[in-house]
Write a protein that holds these residues in place. Structure first.
Motif, short mmCIF file in Angstrom:
data_model
loop_
_atom_site.label_atom_id
_atom_site.label_comp_id
_atom_site.label_asym_id
_atom_site.label_seq_id
_atom_site.Cartn_x
_atom_site.Cartn_y
_atom_site.Cartn_z
N PHE A 52 -8.71 -11.07 -2.20
CA PHE A 52 -8.06 -9.80 -1.88
C PHE A 52 -8.54 -9.27 -0.53
N ILE A 75 -10.31 1.74 -1.46
CA ILE A 75 -9.34 0.69 -1.13
C ILE A 75 -7.97 1.31 -0.99
N GLN A 81 -3.94 1.11 -0.14
CA GLN A 81 -2.83 0.17 -0.17
C GLN A 81 -1.51 0.90 -0.05
N GLU A 82 -0.59 0.32 0.69
CA GLU A 82 0.78 0.79 0.66
C GLU A 82 1.44 0.22 -0.59
N SER A 83 1.99 1.07 -1.42
CA SER A 83 2.59 0.61 -2.67
C SER A 83 3.82 -0.25 -2.40
N SER A 115 -7.08 -2.59 9.41
CA SER A 115 -5.91 -2.46 8.54
C SER A 115 -5.04 -3.70 8.70
N GLY A 162 -6.14 -5.62 -6.86
CA GLY A 162 -5.66 -4.35 -6.37
C GLY A 162 -4.71 -3.69 -7.35
N LEU A 180 -9.70 -8.66 5.83
CA LEU A 180 -10.20 -7.29 5.87
C LEU A 180 -11.71 -7.26 6.08
N LYS A 220 -3.16 -2.79 3.89
CA LYS A 220 -4.40 -2.57 3.15
C LYS A 220 -5.52 -2.20 4.12
N GLN A 221 -6.47 -1.42 3.64
CA GLN A 221 -7.67 -1.12 4.40
C GLN A 221 -8.77 -0.72 3.44
N VAL A 222 -10.01 -1.02 3.80
CA VAL A 222 -11.14 -0.76 2.90
C VAL A 222 -12.22 0.03 3.62
N LEU A 224 -1.07 5.39 5.66
CA LEU A 224 -2.35 4.73 5.39
C LEU A 224 -3.35 4.96 6.54
#
Length: 222
Positions: free
Chosen positions: A160, A131, A133-135, A116, A196, A164, A120-122, A97
């Motif tokens: 969400f 957007i 995301q680590e699954s 981060s 998300g 962030l 998650k990070q935007v 990510l």
């Protein structure tokens, strides 16, 4: 006597068949609102070139839009179409990510980039949100959601973005004085909003689904 036992045996067989038809695979996974996804599967993910080729594709891309850059560098996993707005889901298993964020930021500078947190990070561009995301469902898979602002405004839960992006920043980027407050109130009254992308749906997701044949869909509302 044997006839009596035979009759009992036949009744038991019929009862088992009826139970199986009524309850399916006895707890097998289902998608969407059920939130039970243990048996769902994507089968095979889209083909992706080796890490060195992914990095070269991004570096050599002449894209002037973030969508073109994502398309040049990453395979398209899914799309999500709502009544208001849309999103495209790209993916990578070759980069982490932070590496994805760094590559995108260095190539096309966003207007805003979050820290981060919690996988998650935007990154926010003029008319689009990226957007990352680590699954939770596929280890090592990074989901890269490209959403237009209308999709974020009309579908996302403000919570969400907690940790962030500040709500004041979200309000400004979405051209509203109080989007976060109004949207949060609506999410609470309707029982959950989009939180998300998740490959197999989620327990509080709304009714939107991915439009690819892979059957992806929105993630759990938060």
């Amino acid at each position: 006597m044997l006839k009596d036992y035979a009759g009992v045996f036949i009744v038991i067989i019929i009862a088992v068949v009826i139970s199986f038809n009524s309850f399916g695979n006895f707890g097998g996974g289902s998608k969407g609102m059920s939130g039970s996804n243990a048996q769902d599967t994507y089968g095979e993910l889209p083909d992706e070139p080796p890490r060195s080729e992914v990095l070269s594709a991004i570096d050599e891309s002449e894209a002037t839009s973030i969508r073109k850059l994502l398309s040049d560098g990453f395979p398209l996993l899914d799309t999500v179409d709502a009544d208001q707005g849309s999103a495209e889901i790209f993916m990578t298993q070759e980069l982490t990510l932070p590496e994805v964020a760094e590559q995108l930021e260095n190539k096309i500078k966003p207007e805003e980039i979050s820290d981060s947190e919690d996988g998650k990070q935007v990154l926010i561009y003029q008319d689009e949100f990226v957007i990352l995301q680590e699954s939770d469902e596929e280890p090592g898979l990074i989901l890269i959601e490209l959403s237009n602002k209308e999709f974020v405004e009309k579908n996302y839960s403000p919570s969400f973005f907690q940790g962030l992006l500040a709500y004041s920043l979200l309000n400004r980027m979405l051209g509203s004085n109080n989007w976060a407050t109004q949207r949060q109130s609506r999410c609470e009254s309707t029982g959950g909003c989009y939180g998300g992308y998740a490959m197999y749906g989620g327990s509080n997701s709304n009714s939107m689904r991915g439009s690819s044949n892979r059957g992806g869909g929105p993630g759990t509302g938060k």
